[in-house]
Design an enzyme around this catalytic site. Structure first.
Site, PDB file in Angstrom:
ATOM      1  N   HIS A   1      28.738  42.990  38.584  1.00 42.82           N
ATOM      2  CA  HIS A   1      29.005  41.812  39.401  1.00 42.82           C
ATOM      3  C   HIS A   1      27.756  41.485  40.201  1.00 42.82           C
ATOM      4  O   HIS A   1      27.017  42.371  40.598  1.00 42.82           O
ATOM      5  CB  HIS A   1      30.198  42.071  40.321  1.00 42.82           C
ATOM      6  CG  HIS A   1      31.494  41.937  39.592  1.00 42.82           C
ATOM      7  ND1 HIS A   1      32.421  40.987  39.907  1.00 42.82           N
ATOM      8  CD2 HIS A   1      31.988  42.606  38.539  1.00 42.82           C
ATOM      9  CE1 HIS A   1      33.444  41.105  39.079  1.00 42.82           C
ATOM     10  NE2 HIS A   1      33.203  42.081  38.246  1.00 42.82           N
TER      11      HIS A   1
ATOM     12  N   LYS B   1      42.358  36.299  46.746  1.00 40.68           N
ATOM     13  CA  LYS B   1      41.921  34.906  46.937  1.00 40.68           C
ATOM     14  C   LYS B   1      43.103  33.948  46.854  1.00 40.68           C
ATOM     15  O   LYS B   1      43.148  32.924  47.520  1.00 40.68           O
ATOM     16  CB  LYS B   1      40.866  34.549  45.881  1.00 40.68           C
ATOM     17  CG  LYS B   1      40.243  33.175  46.082  1.00 40.68           C
ATOM     18  CD  LYS B   1      38.942  33.035  45.334  1.00 40.68           C
ATOM     19  CE  LYS B   1      39.166  32.889  43.854  1.00 40.68           C
ATOM     20  NZ  LYS B   1      39.600  31.538  43.468  1.00 40.68           N
TER      21      LYS B   1
END
Length: 878
Positions: free
Chosen positions: A138, A545
């Site tokens: 990432h 999220k």
């Protein structure tokens, strides 16, 4: 009172002083004095001195374009050096016991074997542990690989300087080396010139293994064996591998158009090439070591009674490994080498069996001491890394597989798969899975996107089983998502079963995960395929999220409970794969704590966990650090298996459900329902500018035209950590805790925090985030960057932050945040005077670049350096 952190501060001071000397040499005294002045003003400002703050802001805004880059670079590099000093402190001889806890495996074995757990049960658990750490690239690893290597060399010098037996001359040499390294660091460009490719990311992962884990694995297993032997008088098996490694680097194509089947093939070849090269080094050393003549009958017969039987076997392996490297070099250069399969290492047994023969012979001849040296280390590396180094996972979005089958059914005149309901899809897929004829016609010309998915499946099907890990389906929600992948693998000729793993990511999908898996377990064909083994991935980033951390955490917990229950009922061995990030907002936090807070029965001796971005370096970047991390994982999984946490009481569940329900409402009221939220987010954070930073190979958005919902979890978190509001990691949680307290549940919350590891971990993580959040800094960003008509939203967010802090302090009955974790508090306080000026400068530069049509190169580079510096200071970027 002895200062627990004196040696840490001393090292930070030493490195900082050398950096200052380097800056003075490169620039001049005046510039260094300005940096020091700003640092002192930042300290005073943090203690509430408004005049110092104003003076600091005036100085920062008066920096010329030519001063911007070296200024940002100075503070950025100081934070990197502080990280190095802190990393070193945890493995230092001078580490305080509150920071460096005793070996967790040693402690756990003492508790277990001194308590009620049978020795055989402990040994059986240890021998069957299956911990799979999945390295992912990432784009949170800000630091360049070039600099990371120099940081490791700095730690080597600090380690050498701890030796009290050094002569004055030796000390001078090590100090000189430190000065040279810090000068090299200062004169190296910190920001990559271009984005890394997926292959670059994979090479970064391999470099971590070569620099650290290659040595750490045998070191850890030797230490583990010694601990077990001392307590049980039992040796661990030669091929024990409680921890193995997989990777997403070069295999994760979810939303990354740059990860193609060609890229994945190259990464697979590079993985194998690195393994062969490192094994060759071991074999060369063994040729020198194993010069003895005495051998057992098996080895003598194998070597035709040679005078150097061990060396004969090793020379043959050396030749094969060199041929393997040549073969892979040819492949990586784009050629199709013609080789005799007998000349190279094709299978793990080609390497392992001859070495086991040597090991057995040495033991038979009374040379166990020699056998248990480098030879045992090599055998244990083979058990851990195999000949492919890392098992490569493939990850692809569920919709991409559906698109392949829909295009195929339309071409064949069978209707449009995309328009069928779930029942029709399952019937079709199961019929085709059971069919003996192929579904894909030889002359079918697929569209480019569909062809790429088919090529990937064909590549997976062609690989040896040990080269591949799991095939992960992101955004999975229905049984057909899993069956579709199985059909594509069948059609592309996969000769062996592959773990096909649904990833449940959103709140709704987590809540529906057990229903989806129940439906799959009810299918006879599917149960036959899995042979009683199933892996399911739990998504942390996207669920947080979607719903906020509190609701997401509870959904993850209850989803796991239900999955464990239905798997036990169906007599299926379940492995849960945790897709955690480095940050709290993406499920991050101390791994040991996280594993012990899972539902009882959900670990059961096996677990998969993603290790993300910069966390790989912080946990595994040095051999000693890696040994510590491996011990933490091993002890946590053993403890969660043999001493699982208690079942939550009904009243705890009820309270937690209410907290989750209220927190998701509070979270979505801002993120989804507040009409100005997206505008505020884009203005108050460097979200737009982050897209320019050449971090990872993957685009920041799933869709170019999308809003918050299409933004990837990493830039979403990264942006909020830059302006120090840390919003995704707490929004909704504090409001729910306050509401619970106001309705009279404070005593119940305190009971949960004291006796329920899951809830204790949640509160501990919230505390850490609240301690890192800086409302005054986020207000400065707002004043500098956000249109005045949106300021009302910032006021509301800071009020919610304050509510959360009050709620947590009321719950813990502490006078300050992190009062019970002084090491974490010290870590945060050490960095703040260096992060704050970068934040103020970043806000100033953002305002400048947004005002000007075309910013100067210096302004753009300085902005990127402030982003990198804040990331280094916050220690968890995305």
């Amino acid at each position: 009172m002895v200062d627990m952190y004196a040696s840490l501060r001393s090292n930070v001071g030493t490195l900082g002083q050398i950096l200052g000397d380097t800056i003075r040499t490169d620039l001049d005294d005046t510039f260094l004095e300005k940096i020091e002045q700003i640092r002192h003003l930042a300290k005073s400002s943090r203690q509430g001195d408004d005049a110092s703050r104003e003076e600091m802001l005036t100085l920062l805004s008066s920096l010329s374009d030519d001063e911007l880059v070296p200024f940002a670079k100075a503070f950025n590099q100081f934070l990197n050096l502080a990280n190095i000093a802190e990393q070193f402190h945890t493995i230092s001889r001078n580490c305080d016991e509150l920071v460096c806890v005793p070996d967790p495996v040693e402690q756990l074995l003492g508790r277990m074997l001194g308590g009620k757990i049978d020795q055989e049960k402990v040994l059986a658990c240890l021998k069957t542990l299956d911990i799979d750490l999945v390295l992912t690239a990432h784009p949170t690893e800000i630091s360049r690989r070039t600099l990371i290597q120099k940081y490791s060399a700095v730690i080597d010098s600090l380690t050498a300087l701890e030796n009290t037996q050094l002569t004055e001359q030796e000390k001078k040499q090590h100090h000189l080396r430190l000065r040279q390294l810090i000068a090299q660091i200062w004169h190296t460009n910190e920001i990559r010139n271009e984005r890394p490719t997926p292959v670059d990311e994979a090479r970064w992962g391999l470099s971590t293994i070569e620099a650290s884990l290659w040595q750490a694995i045998p070191d850890f297993l030797r230490q583990l064996n010694q601990q077990v032997e001392e307590r049980t008088n039992t040796q661990l098996p030669i091929d024990i591998a409680p921890v193995r490694f997989s990777s997403w680097m070069g295999g994760d194509r979810d939303g990354n158009p740059f990860v193609t089947s060609t890229v994945t093939q190259e990464v697979l070849d590079r993985n194998r090439h690195t393994a062969a090269r490192l094994y060759l080094k071991d074999v060369v050393l063994l040729v020198n070591e194993l010069s003895m003549e005495g051998a057992n009958e098996e080895l003598l017969a194998y070597c035709n009674n040679s005078n150097e039987p061990y060396r004969d076997v090793l020379r043959d392996l050396r030749k094969k490994l060199r041929a393997t490297i040549d073969y892979l070099n040819e492949k990586l250069e784009g050629h199709q080498p013609d080789v005799n399969p007998k000349d190279i290492i094709w299978h793990e047994s080609d390497l392992k069996d001859p070495l086991m023969m040597l090991y057995k012979s040495l033991c038979d001849q009374g040379m166990s001491l020699i056998a248990n040296g480098l030879l045992l280390d090599m055998l244990r590396r083979i058990a851990c890394f195999g000949i492919h180094m890392l098992r490569l996972d493939v990850r692809q979005d569920a919709q991409r597989h559906a698109d392949v089958i829909a295009e195929l059914t339309r071409y064949l005149g069978m209707g449009d798969y995309a328009h069928w309901d779930e029942s029709e899809k399952q019937s079709f897929l199961l019929r085709e899975l059971s069919s003996k004829r192929p579904l894909i016609p030889a002359n079918w010309q697929a569209s480019a996107e569909v062809e790429e998915v088919v090529k990937t499946c064909r590549l997976v099907a062609s690989q040896p089983a040990r080269a591949m890990g799991s095939y992960v389906i992101s955004m999975a929600s229905q049984p057909s998502d899993v069956l579709a992948v199985l059909l594509l693998l069948k059609e592309t000729g996969c000769p062996h079963p592959i773990r096909v793993v649904p990833l449940f990511e959103t709140l709704d999908d987590l809540n529906n995960a057990s229903n989806c898996m129940s439906a799959l377990f009810a299918i006879d064909w599917y149960r036959g395929y899995t042979k009683g083994i199933q892996e399911v991935m739990i998504g942390y980033s996207d669920s947080a999220k979607d719903a906020g951390v509190m609701a997401a955490a509870w959904a993850q917990y209850t989803a796991q409970e239900k999955l464990v229950a239905i798997s036990q009922e169906a007599n299926i061995k379940l492995t849960l794969f945790h897709g955690r990030g480095g940050t709290i907002g993406r499920g991050g936090g101390p791994a040991h704590q996280a594993i012990l807070s899972q539902p009882p029965g959900s670990v059961d001796g096996r677990i998969r966990v993603t290790e993300q971005g910069e966390m790989i370096r912080f946990k595994f970047g040095l051999p000693k650090l890696a040994v510590q991390s491996l011990a933490l994982y091993t002890s946590a999984v053993m403890e969660a298996t043999l001493l699982p946490p208690p079942e939550p009481k009904p009243e705890w569940r009820q309270c937690m459900q209410q907290l989750a329900d209220e927190s998701v409402v509070a979270y979505r009221a801002i993120v989804r329902e507040e009409p100005d939220f997206v505008s505020y987010f884009r203005a108050a954070t460097p979200e737009i500018e982050l897209g320019k930073l050449p971090l990872g190979s993957r685009p920041a958005k799933r869709r170019v035209d999308g809003g918050i919902e299409s933004l990837r979890a990493i830039p979403w978190i990264f942006a909020w950590s830059q302006n120090r509001l840390m919003l995704p990691a707490w929004l909704g949680a504090g409001e729910a805790l306050k509401a619970a307290s106001e309705r009279g549940d404070l005593a119940l919350l305190q009971e949960m925090e004291k006796h329920w590891p899951f809830f204790k971990t949640r509160i501990s993580m919230l505390e850490m985030v609240y301690a890192k959040a800086e409302p005054n800094l986020s207000k400065f960003y707002e004043t500098s960057l956000v249109p005045s008509e949106l300021h009302h939203l910032g006021v509301q967010l800071r009020e919610r932050l304050a509510t959360g802090v009050e709620a947590v302090l009321e719950l813990t009955q502490a006078e300050s945040l992190m009062a019970h974790t002084p090491w974490n508090r010290e870590s945060v306080e050490l960095r703040n005077p260096y992060i704050d000026p970068l934040n103020f400068l970043q806000a100033e530069l953002l305002a400048r670049t947004r005002r000007e049509e075309q910013s100067s190169q210096n302004v753009e580079l300085a902005l990127m350096l402030t982003i990198a510096g804040v990331a280094a200071g916050m220690r968890n970027t995305g």
